[in-house]
Design an enzyme around this catalytic site. Structure first.
Site, mmCIF file in Angstrom:
data_model
loop_
_atom_site.group_PDB
_atom_site.id
_atom_site.type_symbol
_atom_site.label_atom_id
_atom_site.label_comp_id
_atom_site.label_asym_id
_atom_site.label_seq_id
_atom_site.Cartn_x
_atom_site.Cartn_y
_atom_site.Cartn_z
ATOM 1 N N ASP A 132 0.862 -1.181 0.000
ATOM 2 C CA ASP A 132 0.000 0.000 0.000
ATOM 3 C C ASP A 132 0.897 1.229 0.000
ATOM 4 O O ASP A 132 1.976 1.217 0.604
ATOM 5 C CB ASP A 132 -0.903 0.020 1.234
ATOM 6 C CG ASP A 132 -2.026 -0.999 1.183
ATOM 7 O OD1 ASP A 132 -2.391 -1.425 0.070
ATOM 8 O OD2 ASP A 132 -2.548 -1.360 2.242
ATOM 9 N N ASP A 150 -7.156 -1.344 -4.501
ATOM 10 C CA ASP A 150 -8.204 -0.956 -3.556
ATOM 11 C C ASP A 150 -9.141 0.092 -4.165
ATOM 12 O O ASP A 150 -10.341 0.094 -3.886
ATOM 13 C CB ASP A 150 -7.597 -0.413 -2.267
ATOM 14 C CG ASP A 150 -6.745 -1.439 -1.539
ATOM 15 O OD1 ASP A 150 -7.019 -2.647 -1.662
ATOM 16 O OD2 ASP A 150 -5.800 -1.024 -0.850
#
Length: 172
Positions: A132, A150
């Site tokens: 991330d 995401d």
């Protein structure tokens, strides 16, 4: 086909563009490619846990997420998360293949969900965690760190909600 008719019901027995249609495959492949390329760049060029301001509410901030969304389940075994992700992705394909309403918009939503799930699944298999690197915050209040898979996993369900729940004139 006009945008107004794009999400109308198909003739009986007809299906929306499925997972193996040109539309489905191209959106999934593009989602996976952009996601994996962005994660490779983040992993190669961003210093772990050092932020770079991009916008007043967004920074580049690389972390390794061993959990699921919003770092929930960080203590879960990686193999369990891989199996769960694969099962959920399989269910998305199964529902998508059986869908007859929603047209290209619904197919795009399903493809974004599948592509995003596969993008994160690749990370989990390859690295043992998900990379991330996009940090959403307001002043000193941090919300979450996420990646482009995401984003796809957020936009996909929003498109499906639009088609199946919010379309004007849609019969319940």
């Amino acid at each position: 086909m006009t945008p107004e008719t794009d999400t109308k019901a198909a003739p009986a027995g007809a299906r929306i563009p499925g997972p193996f249609s040109a539309l489905g495959l191209s959106i999934m492949a593009l989602t996976i490619l952009v996601d994996q390329l962005s994660k490779w760049i983040a992993d190669a060029y961003l210093v772990y846990q050092q932020g770079i301001a991009v916008l007043p509410v967004l920074a580049l901030y690389r972390i390794n997420n061993t959990g699921i969304a919003f770092s929930l389940g960080n203590s879960a075994d990686s193999l369990v998360l891989i199996v769960l992700t694969a099962i959920v992705t399989g269910v998305v394909f199964w529902v998508w293949r059986g869908s007859t309403e929603g047209g290209r918009t619904a197919a795009t939503g399903f493809a974004l969900i599948a592509g995003g799930a596969i993008g994160n699944l690749i990370d989990r298999i390859w690295h043992g965690h998900v990379i991330d690197f996009l940090y959403l915050h307001w002043n000193e209040r941090g919300f979450f760190v996420f990646n482009l898979a995401d984003v796809a996993l957020t936009i996909g369900p929003l498109l499906l909600a639009w088609v199946y729940l919010l379309q004007p004139g849609k019969k319940g």
